[in-house]
Enzyme design. Structure first.
Site, PDB file in Angstrom:
ATOM      1  N   HIS A 177     -24.715  -9.961   6.670  1.00  0.00           N
ATOM      2  CA  HIS A 177     -24.875 -11.376   6.929  1.00  0.00           C
ATOM      3  C   HIS A 177     -26.092 -11.676   7.518  1.00  0.00           C
ATOM      4  CE1 HIS A 177     -20.687 -11.870   6.348  1.00  0.00           C
ATOM      5  NE2 HIS A 177     -20.253 -12.198   7.482  1.00  0.00           N
TER       6      HIS A 177
ATOM      7  N   CYS B  39     -17.714 -11.606  13.116  1.00  0.00           N
ATOM      8  CA  CYS B  39     -19.068 -10.804  12.671  1.00  0.00           C
ATOM      9  C   CYS B  39     -20.267 -11.837  12.947  1.00  0.00           C
ATOM     10  CB  CYS B  39     -18.977 -10.517  11.321  1.00  0.00           C
ATOM     11  SG  CYS B  39     -18.267 -11.874  10.178  1.00  0.00           S
TER      12      CYS B  39
ATOM     13  N   SER C  63       0.706  -1.256   0.017  1.00  0.00           N
ATOM     14  CA  SER C  63      -0.224   0.018   0.058  1.00  0.00           C
ATOM     15  C   SER C  63       0.902   1.353  -0.222  1.00  0.00           C
ATOM     16  CB  SER C  63      -0.813  -0.053   1.252  1.00  0.00           C
ATOM     17  OG  SER C  63      -1.790  -1.122   1.059  1.00  0.00           O
TER      18      SER C  63
HETATM   19  P1  NAP Z   1      -8.968  -6.930   3.168  1.00  0.00           P
HETATM   20  O1  NAP Z   1      -9.906  -6.262   2.515  1.00  0.00           O
HETATM   21  O2  NAP Z   1      -8.487  -7.934   2.394  1.00  0.00           O
HETATM   22  O3  NAP Z   1      -7.766  -5.849   3.692  1.00  0.00           O
HETATM   23  C1  NAP Z   1      -6.887  -6.430   4.447  1.00  0.00           C
HETATM   24  C2  NAP Z   1      -6.095  -5.314   5.006  1.00  0.00           C
HETATM   25  O4  NAP Z   1      -4.877  -6.023   5.690  1.00  0.00           O
HETATM   26  C3  NAP Z   1      -5.527  -4.529   4.016  1.00  0.00           C
HETATM   27  O5  NAP Z   1      -5.401  -3.230   4.475  1.00  0.00           O
HETATM   28  C4  NAP Z   1      -3.999  -5.192   3.780  1.00  0.00           C
HETATM   29  O6  NAP Z   1      -2.975  -4.109   3.507  1.00  0.00           O
HETATM   30  C5  NAP Z   1      -3.437  -5.496   5.412  1.00  0.00           C
HETATM   31  N1  NAP Z   1      -2.733  -6.599   5.703  1.00  0.00           N
HETATM   32  C6  NAP Z   1      -2.503  -7.725   5.064  1.00  0.00           C
HETATM   33  N2  NAP Z   1      -1.308  -7.970   5.342  1.00  0.00           N
HETATM   34  C7  NAP Z   1      -0.591  -7.368   6.302  1.00  0.00           C
HETATM   35  C8  NAP Z   1       0.543  -7.224   6.595  1.00  0.00           C
HETATM   36  N3  NAP Z   1       1.633  -8.012   6.595  1.00  0.00           N
HETATM   37  N4  NAP Z   1       1.002  -5.974   7.235  1.00  0.00           N
HETATM   38  C9  NAP Z   1       0.116  -4.913   7.182  1.00  0.00           C
HETATM   39  N5  NAP Z   1      -1.028  -4.937   6.635  1.00  0.00           N
HETATM   40  C10 NAP Z   1      -1.546  -5.914   6.064  1.00  0.00           C
HETATM   41  O7  NAP Z   1      -9.672  -7.637   4.426  1.00  0.00           O
HETATM   42  P2  NAP Z   1     -10.484  -7.126   5.409  1.00  0.00           P
HETATM   43  O8  NAP Z   1     -11.896  -7.595   5.052  1.00  0.00           O
HETATM   44  O9  NAP Z   1     -10.406  -5.656   5.791  1.00  0.00           O
HETATM   45  O10 NAP Z   1     -10.267  -7.979   6.916  1.00  0.00           O
HETATM   46  C11 NAP Z   1      -8.936  -7.969   7.574  1.00  0.00           C
HETATM   47  C12 NAP Z   1      -9.145  -8.940   8.738  1.00  0.00           C
HETATM   48  O11 NAP Z   1      -9.882  -8.127   9.441  1.00  0.00           O
HETATM   49  C13 NAP Z   1      -9.160 -10.071   8.389  1.00  0.00           C
HETATM   50  O12 NAP Z   1      -8.295 -10.934   8.007  1.00  0.00           O
HETATM   51  C14 NAP Z   1      -9.833 -10.724   9.704  1.00  0.00           C
HETATM   52  O13 NAP Z   1      -8.829 -11.243  10.439  1.00  0.00           O
HETATM   53  C15 NAP Z   1     -10.466  -9.352  10.385  1.00  0.00           C
HETATM   54  N6  NAP Z   1     -11.933  -9.575   9.930  1.00  0.00           N
HETATM   55  C16 NAP Z   1     -12.594  -9.788  11.055  1.00  0.00           C
HETATM   56  C17 NAP Z   1     -14.162  -9.756  10.853  1.00  0.00           C
HETATM   57  C18 NAP Z   1     -14.878 -10.041  12.076  1.00  0.00           C
HETATM   58  O14 NAP Z   1     -15.554 -10.900  12.050  1.00  0.00           O
HETATM   59  N7  NAP Z   1     -14.697  -9.617  13.247  1.00  0.00           N
HETATM   60  C19 NAP Z   1     -14.691  -9.662   9.650  1.00  0.00           C
HETATM   61  C20 NAP Z   1     -13.788  -9.329   8.498  1.00  0.00           C
HETATM   62  C21 NAP Z   1     -12.521  -9.368   8.737  1.00  0.00           C
HETATM   63  P3  NAP Z   1      -2.407  -4.452   2.077  1.00  0.00           P
HETATM   64  O15 NAP Z   1      -3.598  -3.668   1.144  1.00  0.00           O
HETATM   65  O16 NAP Z   1      -1.252  -3.183   2.084  1.00  0.00           O
HETATM   66  O17 NAP Z   1      -1.939  -5.643   1.852  1.00  0.00           O
HETATM   67  O1  3JN Z   2     -16.055 -14.800   6.568  1.00  0.00           O
HETATM   68  C1  3JN Z   2     -16.481 -13.931   7.090  1.00  0.00           C
HETATM   69  O2  3JN Z   2     -17.576 -13.650   6.974  1.00  0.00           O
HETATM   70  C2  3JN Z   2     -16.067 -13.472   8.289  1.00  0.00           C
HETATM   71  C3  3JN Z   2     -14.492 -13.650   8.114  1.00  0.00           C
HETATM   72  C4  3JN Z   2     -13.778 -13.155   9.456  1.00  0.00           C
HETATM   73  C5  3JN Z   2     -12.402 -13.485   9.418  1.00  0.00           C
HETATM   74  C6  3JN Z   2     -11.604 -13.710   7.797  1.00  0.00           C
HETATM   75  C7  3JN Z   2     -10.340 -13.918   7.729  1.00  0.00           C
HETATM   76  C8  3JN Z   2      -9.754 -14.284   8.858  1.00  0.00           C
HETATM   77  C9  3JN Z   2     -11.687 -13.789  10.354  1.00  0.00           C
HETATM   78  C10 3JN Z   2     -12.336 -13.654  11.746  1.00  0.00           C
HETATM   79  O3  3JN Z   2     -12.478 -12.496  12.011  1.00  0.00           O
HETATM   80  O4  3JN Z   2     -12.308 -14.547  12.473  1.00  0.00           O
HETATM   81  C11 3JN Z   2     -10.031 -14.020  10.187  1.00  0.00           C
HETATM   82  C12 3JN Z   2      -9.354 -14.331  11.329  1.00  0.00           C
HETATM   83  O5  3JN Z   2      -9.018 -13.404  11.892  1.00  0.00           O
HETATM   84  O6  3JN Z   2      -9.280 -15.467  11.714  1.00  0.00           O
END
Ligand code: NAP
Ligand code: 3JN
Length: 368
Positions: A273, A160, A70
């Site tokens: 969802h 979520c 990024s």
């Molecule tokens: P996304 O749209 O694919 O975005 C991923 C983000 O993480 C981007 O900003 C990416 O930056 C950054 N990233 C990846 N690898 C990195 C690294 N090594 N160092 C620094 N930044 C890094 O994914 P998202 O939907 O935003 O979800 C991100 C994460 O949030 C998931 O993997 C999960 O753990 C968590 N999440 C949680 C929930 C929940 O249920 N609470 C739901 C969705 C996601 P770059 O673009 O620079 O790679």
């Molecule tokens: O798939 C979804 O709708 C929710 C996804 C959550 C998610 C995606 C990638 C990695 C998670 C999470 O929050 O449980 C993770 C993770 O952190 O394990």
């Protein structure tokens, strides 16, 4: 006690004049907090930036962080374009709260590093959720768990699908107890990140244009499909997404006796969802009583008109909104203490970014 910094007229990630140490922070009493958003270019990070602005969170400096991919990108915050910095190079000693949303392996390395620098972390990944000394918090359900913040200084944000489930069930749990939950999810592609959103759009366009998909593709197409697998398979035949709902719901309610079975399904919806939920309560409670409870529940909007269209859907109610929407509440014909309902919410907002920021708001109000 962390420092509240004076409100800067211009929010900027530029290096501060000085880097206060923890002692300086404790001495000063000012207004604003320096916030890092880790994963700022992702779907969840983007929602975090939006919600910090919407709720007028007291941000002094904002640090948008991502990977080297990024570099050169910027994010918009309060009318300014802020360059994205590389997480690996960020010194957290000037950051008060870090909102992590860049995957579990990133949190594993960088959340403890942020804490060591004096920062409190709200982690949106699964990395710390199941650790006994890490609070797993949904503000409408178990805000008191935040008292367990020390010594780790990391708070975990649930998955979520768990969040919207426990927000909807909390009033019923308190009124009648819940002994069993059976839930099937219908999860939007935005839960799987930006690439999957783009992939659904691409596949849909291809199909609607009459172009056949690549027959050799190893992955199952999501467009016009429903895929009963989210995350990897566990040894017990459930997927990890399904087991997250089991482990997290028990931890949030503080009740290891609740029996839970989940089926998590990805569907070709962009945001929101949905869940078909059936519960068995400990005491008998009627659908009418549940409706009354949910009509007054925090964070819940009841939409249960019992006629065509008188229920919430992901696209028409949940997307872009903060509440958990509940409808189709009915007595379960198959069990005398059974209730069934339909629960819908914006997975990027209440399911991720909003819940984290609500946690941060309680931290600011009661703990920092
Ligand atoms: P996304 O749209 O694919 O975005 C991923 C983000 O993480 C981007 O900003 C990416 O930056 C950054 N990233 C990846 N690898 C990195 C690294 N090594 N160092 C620094 N930044 C890094 O994914 P998202 O939907 O935003 O979800 C991100 C994460 O949030 C998931 O993997 C999960 O753990 C968590 N999440 C949680 C929930 C929940 O249920 N609470 C739901 C969705 C996601 P770059 O673009 O620079 O790679
Ligand atoms: O798939 C979804 O709708 C929710 C996804 C959550 C998610 C995606 C990638 C990695 C998670 C999470 O929050 O449980 C993770 C993770 O952190 O394990």
């Amino acid at each position: 006690m962390l420092t509240r910094r004076p409100r800067s007229p211009v929010v900027s990630p530029a290096l501060p004049d000085s880097t206060p140490n923890q002692k300086d922070r404790q001495a000063a009493v000012t207004e604003n907090l320096n916030i890092a958003v880790v994963g700022a270019t992702g779907l969840v990070g983007e929602a975090m930036l939006e919600i910090l602005q919407e709720r007028d969170f007291p941000v002094g400096r904002l640090y948008p962080l991502a990977s080297e991919r990024s570099l050169g990108k910027s994010v918009r915050f309060r009318g300014h374009d802020l360059p994205v910095a590389v997480l690996d190079e960020h010194d957290f000693s000037d950051t008060d709260i870090a909102l992590f949303s860049a995957g579990a392996s990133v949190s594993e390395i960088h959340a403890p590093r942020a804490v060591d620098a004096g920062c409190v972390v709200v982690d949106n990944t699964s990395r710390f959720r199941n650790e006994p000394d890490i609070p797993l918090v949904v503000p409408e359900v178990n805000p008191a768990a935040l008292a367990g913040l020390r010594p780790r200084n990391i708070i975990a944000n649930p998955n979520c699908s768990t969040i919207q489930l426990v927000v909807a069930l909390k009033p019923v749990y308190d009124a009648a107890g819940i002994s069993r939950i059976n839930v099937a999810t219908y999860q939007a592609v935005s839960g799987a990140g930006r690439q999957q959103v783009e992939e659904l759009a691409r596949q849909s366009t291809e199909l609607m244009s009459g172009r056949a998909e690549d027959a050799d593709s190893e992955s199952i197409p999501i467009a016009f499909n429903a895929i009963p697998q989210i995350d990897a398979f566990e040894d017990n035949g459930y997927t990890r997404e399904e087991m997250k709902m089991v482990w997290e719901t028990r931890k949030i309610f503080g009740d290891d006796q609740i029996m839970i079975s989940a089926t998590a399904v990805r569907i070709p919806v962009f945001i929101g969802h949905s869940e078909a939920v059936s519960i068995e309560t400990r005491e008998k409670i009627s659908a009418t009583e549940v409706r009354n409870l949910l009509s007054a529940a925090p964070g819940v909007t009841l939409l249960d008109a019992g006629r065509a269209g008188g229920y919430p859907t992901a696209r028409t109610q949940a997307a872009g909104e903060n509440d958990v929407f509940v409808g189709r509440i009915r007595d379960d014909l198959s069990h005398e203490r059974g209730i069934s309902m339909w629960v819908v919410s914006d997975n990027l907002r209440k399911g991720a970014a909003l819940n984290s920021i609500q946690i941060a708001e309680i931290l600011v109000r009661d703990y920092l």
